[in-house]
Design a protein around this motif. Structure first.
Motif, PDB file in Angstrom:
ATOM      1  N   SER A 297       0.822  -1.220   0.000  1.00 41.08           N
ATOM      2  CA  SER A 297       0.000   0.000   0.000  1.00 41.08           C
ATOM      3  C   SER A 297       0.852   1.265   0.000  1.00 41.08           C
ATOM      4  N   LYS A 298       2.068   1.166   0.516  1.00 48.41           N
ATOM      5  CA  LYS A 298       2.976   2.312   0.565  1.00 48.41           C
ATOM      6  C   LYS A 298       3.990   2.306  -0.574  1.00 48.41           C
ATOM      7  N   GLY A 299       3.817   1.370  -1.502  1.00 47.23           N
ATOM      8  CA  GLY A 299       4.767   1.269  -2.604  1.00 47.23           C
ATOM      9  C   GLY A 299       6.129   0.790  -2.162  1.00 47.23           C
ATOM     10  N   LEU A 300       6.185   0.047  -1.053  1.00 50.44           N
ATOM     11  CA  LEU A 300       7.460  -0.410  -0.500  1.00 50.44           C
ATOM     12  C   LEU A 300       7.589  -1.928  -0.555  1.00 50.44           C
ATOM     13  N   GLY A 301       6.788  -2.572  -1.386  1.00 55.69           N
ATOM     14  CA  GLY A 301       6.831  -4.020  -1.478  1.00 55.69           C
ATOM     15  C   GLY A 301       8.213  -4.525  -1.851  1.00 55.69           C
ATOM     16  N   LEU A 302       8.561  -5.694  -1.322  1.00 56.89           N
ATOM     17  CA  LEU A 302       9.880  -6.261  -1.584  1.00 56.89           C
ATOM     18  C   LEU A 302       9.944  -6.787  -3.010  1.00 56.89           C
ATOM     19  N   SER A 303      11.139  -6.776  -3.570  1.00 54.30           N
ATOM     20  CA  SER A 303      11.306  -7.129  -4.985  1.00 54.30           C
ATOM     21  C   SER A 303      11.014  -8.596  -5.255  1.00 54.30           C
ATOM     22  N   GLU A 304      11.215  -9.471  -4.270  1.00 53.78           N
ATOM     23  CA  GLU A 304      10.962 -10.895  -4.421  1.00 53.78           C
ATOM     24  C   GLU A 304      10.133 -11.386  -3.237  1.00 53.78           C
ATOM     25  N   PRO A 305       9.350 -12.467  -3.439  1.00 58.09           N
ATOM     26  CA  PRO A 305       8.586 -13.032  -2.320  1.00 58.09           C
ATOM     27  C   PRO A 305       9.517 -13.413  -1.174  1.00 58.09           C
ATOM     28  N   TRP A 306       9.011 -13.319   0.044  1.00 58.83           N
ATOM     29  CA  TRP A 306       9.821 -13.660   1.205  1.00 58.83           C
ATOM     30  C   TRP A 306       8.957 -14.344   2.248  1.00 58.83           C
ATOM     31  N   ARG A 307       9.619 -15.024   3.164  1.00 61.28           N
ATOM     32  CA  ARG A 307       8.940 -15.723   4.254  1.00 61.28           C
ATOM     33  C   ARG A 307       9.581 -15.304   5.574  1.00 61.28           C
ATOM     34  N   PHE A 308       8.892 -15.577   6.666  1.00 66.30           N
ATOM     35  CA  PHE A 308       9.476 -15.272   7.968  1.00 66.30           C
ATOM     36  C   PHE A 308      10.784 -16.031   8.179  1.00 66.30           C
ATOM     37  N   HIS A 309      10.855 -17.264   7.675  1.00 69.62           N
ATOM     38  CA  HIS A 309      12.088 -18.033   7.861  1.00 69.62           C
ATOM     39  C   HIS A 309      13.266 -17.367   7.155  1.00 69.62           C
ATOM     40  N   ASP A 310      12.979 -16.571   6.126  1.00 69.55           N
ATOM     41  CA  ASP A 310      14.058 -15.876   5.422  1.00 69.55           C
ATOM     42  C   ASP A 310      14.752 -14.843   6.317  1.00 69.55           C
ATOM     43  N   LEU A 311      14.078 -14.382   7.372  1.00 71.56           N
ATOM     44  CA  LEU A 311      14.714 -13.420   8.280  1.00 71.56           C
ATOM     45  C   LEU A 311      15.874 -14.081   9.022  1.00 71.56           C
ATOM     46  N   ARG A 312      15.740 -15.347   9.308  1.00 71.90           N
ATOM     47  CA  ARG A 312      16.822 -16.089   9.964  1.00 71.90           C
ATOM     48  C   ARG A 312      18.025 -16.193   9.027  1.00 71.90           C
ATOM     49  N   ARG A 313      17.759 -16.516   7.762  1.00 71.32           N
ATOM     50  CA  ARG A 313      18.836 -16.590   6.781  1.00 71.32           C
ATOM     51  C   ARG A 313      19.430 -15.209   6.522  1.00 71.32           C
ATOM     52  N   THR A 314      18.579 -14.189   6.569  1.00 67.18           N
ATOM     53  CA  THR A 314      19.045 -12.821   6.377  1.00 67.18           C
ATOM     54  C   THR A 314      20.056 -12.436   7.455  1.00 67.18           C
ATOM     55  N   ALA A 315      19.705 -12.706   8.711  1.00 66.24           N
ATOM     56  CA  ALA A 315      20.613 -12.383   9.811  1.00 66.24           C
ATOM     57  C   ALA A 315      21.938 -13.125   9.657  1.00 66.24           C
ATOM     58  N   ALA A 316      21.861 -14.415   9.323  1.00 67.98           N
ATOM     59  CA  ALA A 316      23.086 -15.211   9.179  1.00 67.98           C
ATOM     60  C   ALA A 316      23.959 -14.683   8.036  1.00 67.98           C
ATOM     61  N   THR A 317      23.336 -14.356   6.917  1.00 69.56           N
ATOM     62  CA  THR A 317      24.086 -13.870   5.752  1.00 69.56           C
ATOM     63  C   THR A 317      24.816 -12.570   6.063  1.00 69.56           C
ATOM     64  N   HIS A 318      24.120 -11.642   6.714  1.00 67.45           N
ATOM     65  CA  HIS A 318      24.738 -10.348   6.997  1.00 67.45           C
ATOM     66  C   HIS A 318      25.762 -10.438   8.129  1.00 67.45           C
ATOM     67  N   MET A 319      25.579 -11.375   9.065  1.00 63.00           N
ATOM     68  CA  MET A 319      26.603 -11.549  10.102  1.00 63.00           C
ATOM     69  C   MET A 319      27.920 -11.984   9.464  1.00 63.00           C
ATOM     70  N   VAL A 320      27.838 -12.895   8.484  1.00 62.49           N
ATOM     71  CA  VAL A 320      29.051 -13.303   7.770  1.00 62.49           C
ATOM     72  C   VAL A 320      29.635 -12.112   7.018  1.00 62.49           C
TER      73      VAL A 320
END
Length: 383
Positions: A297-320
């Protein structure tokens, strides 16, 4: 007759309890205690016995939902003389099916790893189709989601054959398309978007989403945080082996941002994130849908579909990316330790290293949310 307006106006008694009957559904009552707790109960005579059963807590359970629950329970009482079928949990039904059909140990392990953490104590009749879909979508791999869905469908089918439930929430849930292991992770710009959108969800879903991101733990584990598991003076969260999907005890150091979130939560029961005072939050699919709807609704949609589990992978990826060794990230995620050397070194908890990694990650999230990453992130309005 009870109405939504009347329910909102009811005040707790000075002492003791008061009951307010609903004339539309005979036996349905709202019980209000002096402390302000409002609970739905059903009182019915079955033979020589008078049965009092708690249905839920208001306002988490609205009037319409309470009436539906009461009607289902009345139907069970009239049919069977008890509510045993309605009270049966998913785990109890699954274990009965395994015993009756002599299912292999592999099925038992599959349920323990992928289903029981979310549904162990859930009553069969309370599990919704959206929750089945959300659980399956949270699984990774080409084969696993299909196998777990098949098992879930069979358990519900067995429950129907035993007259424990009338319909299966897994019906018409299609097998997910075969896919390779997911590698989706959010950029820091996307992290900021989700963080700000989560602030609009309110308690408990919004803070839960943010803590999911900051701790890099599994969604059911974060949803199940109990106050007794926390040591906020030392900024730690301890999970017993029974609380983790991996069946390994785990210590999660809490960054200051995480501690701040937890301290702001109301203590309404055993769980930090709860709407019923006696059970952790569920309905992850609903929260995810609300987040996506606001972002779009705010025009801020993510470029690709995502899931809550992806937040765990996101944290791990950026920590590395921030320089944390992969071994330490693995310990943060509570992954299985491989090899003899790894098992020996598992005696070292890596608590200082895990704390450093999670605090560095929290600082990175803070910079992204507050637009302090140079020109790479567009500054977003905070809630």
């Amino acid at each position: 007759m009870l109405t939504d307006t009347k329910l909102q106006s009811l005040k707790p008694p000075a002492t003791g309890q008061q009951e307010h009957p609903d004339t539309k559904i005979k036996g349905l009552r709202l019980r209000i205690g002096a402390g302000g707790t409002k609970a739905w109960i059903l009182r019915r005579r079955v033979g020589d016995k008078v049965i009092n059963r708690k249905l839920g807590v208001y306002p988490a359970m609205k009037l319409a939902a309470a009436r539906n629950a009461a009607e289902s329970m009345i139907e069970a009482l009239e049919r069977d003389g008890s509510t045993e079928g309605l009270d049966r949990t998913f785990e109890a039904a699954a274990e009965a099916w395994i015993k009756a059909k002599k299912r292999p140990a592999l099925i038992q392990r599959q349920l323990e790893l992928h289903v029981y953490p979310d549904w162990r104590d859930r009553k069969l009749g309370e599990i919704k189709r959206a929750e089945v879909r959300d659980l399956i979508q949270g699984l990774e791999g080409e084969v696993l989601p299909n196998r777990v869905l098949a098992t879930i469908k069979t358990v519900f089918g067995y429950a129907i054959s035993q007259d424990w439930i009338e319909t299966s929430p897994a019906d018409r849930i299609e097998k997910p398309n075969a896919e390779a292991a997911r590698d989706r992770f959010l950029t820091m710009d996307e992290v900021a978007r989700v963080w700000n959108a989560a602030g609009l969800l309110g308690y408990p879903d919004g803070p839960w989403t943010r803590l999911l991101l900051l701790t890099a733990q599994r969604r059911s584990e974060v949803a199940g945080i109990r106050w007794v598991d926390l040591d906020l003076d030392n900024a730690t969260w301890t999970l017993s082996a029974g609380d983790t999907k991996a069946k390994r005890a785990h210590l999660v150091p809490l960054a200051p941002m995480a501690v701040e979130i937890i301290k702001a939560m109301p203590e309404i029961g055993d769980y930090v994130f709860s709407t019923s005072a006696n059970s952790p939050i569920r309905g992850f699919a609903r929260s995810k849908r609300q987040l996506d709807e606001w972002l779009e609704s705010k025009g801020l949609g993510l470029s690709e579909p995502w899931r809550f589990h992806d937040l765990r992978r996101t944290a791990a990826t950026h920590m590395v990316r921030l320089g944390t060794p992969e071994l330490v990230v693995s310990r943060v995620l509570n992954h299985r330790v491989q090899g003899v050397t790894g098992q020996v070194y598992a005696l070292h908890s890596y608590a200082p290293e895990k704390r450093h990694a999670l605090e560095a990650w929290a600082a990175e999230v803070d910079r992204a949310v507050n637009g302090e990453r140079g020109g790479n992130v567009v500054r977003m309005e905070r809630e």
